[in-house]
Design an enzyme around this catalytic site. Structure first.
Site, short mmCIF file in Angstrom:
data_model
loop_
_atom_site.label_atom_id
_atom_site.label_comp_id
_atom_site.label_asym_id
_atom_site.label_seq_id
_atom_site.Cartn_x
_atom_site.Cartn_y
_atom_site.Cartn_z
N ASP A 63 0.84 -1.19 0.00
CA ASP A 63 0.00 0.00 0.00
C ASP A 63 0.88 1.25 0.00
O ASP A 63 2.00 1.23 0.53
CB ASP A 63 -0.88 0.05 1.26
CG ASP A 63 -1.92 -1.05 1.30
OD1 ASP A 63 -2.16 -1.67 0.24
OD2 ASP A 63 -2.48 -1.29 2.38
N MET A 64 0.38 2.32 -0.57
CA MET A 64 1.13 3.58 -0.58
C MET A 64 1.56 3.99 0.82
O MET A 64 2.69 4.45 1.03
CB MET A 64 0.29 4.70 -1.21
CG MET A 64 1.01 6.03 -1.27
SD MET A 64 0.08 7.33 -2.13
CE MET A 64 -1.17 7.68 -0.89
#
Length: 220
Positions: A63-64
């Site tokens: 995930d970012m």
């Protein structure tokens, strides 16, 4: 006129390992693994890696908001081999997280076995649903943090579903500090970032079969 670059870009990823076939990079929180939609989402790990290694291909994603170790291939054949290894659960991964709630330190592992599926009306959120895909996470307490009202956990996902660790921990009442998707506003505000880090990658090299292990200490 050149498009303006977004301000406050995440720092550069750190090179952990390089050989003729693959790369291991330590991704900072706030950096996408692959481009998103829109001009403001083109800065990402793959673009930065390809500026130095034009052949670099993403083998899996974080995930970012999650920091930590990411594996990249340097050819389509190695990308396919690594993809197969992830699908066959032949890549061993561990994460660290700081979660809401003070838990007693315990050397024993607990298991969350809760199937996940997309929460379509609220995409990209995921939800626990009996009709979802099997999703299993092992976890144990590394350290109680009573002064913060929190605990540091070691996490071992046995499956690789989207947002798996975040949803599973929230489901047992211990959301990750700084989680803008699955924690309430108070828990989200207790950290300036998502307190989740991919700390260990262990696998066999797809070309020569050598056993490899890489570690990255949590930056929090």
């Amino acid at each position: 006129m050149k498009p303006s670059l977004p301000l406050n870009l995440p720092p550069e990823p750190t090179l952990v390992h390089e050989d003729p076939h693959l790369l291991v990079l330590d991704k900072p929180s706030g950096l996408l693994c692959v481009p998103g939609r829109g001009e403001d989402k083109q800065d990402c790990l793959s673009a930065r890696a390809q500026a130095r290694w034009p052949e670099a291909l993403v083998a899996h994603r974080l995930d970012m908001a999650t920091s930590g170790l990411v594996l990249m291939a340097r050819s389509p054949a190695v990308q396919r081999a690594l993809g197969d290894a992830f699908a066959e659960q032949a890549v061993w991964k561990r994460y660290e997280a700081v979660v809401d709630g003070v838990l007693a330190e315990d050397p024993h592992w607990s298991v969350i076995d809760a199937p996940l599926m997309a929460d379509w009306p609220r995409r990209p959120l995921q939800k626990i649903d009996p009709a979802g895909k099997p999703s299993v996470t092992r976890w144990r307490v590394l350290e109680a943090l009573p002064a913060l009202g929190a605990s540091r956990l070691l996490l071992e996902p046995r499956t690789g579903r989207t947002h798996q660790l975040r949803v599973h921990l929230a489901s047992i009442g211990h959301p990750i500090l700084g989680d803008a998707l699955y924690a309430d506003a108070a828990v989200q505000a207790r950290a300036s970032r998502l307190m989740l880090h991919a700390s260990v990658l262990q696998f066999r090299h797809p070309v020569d079969g050598q056993a490899l292990r890489f570690e990255s200490p949590a930056p929090f």
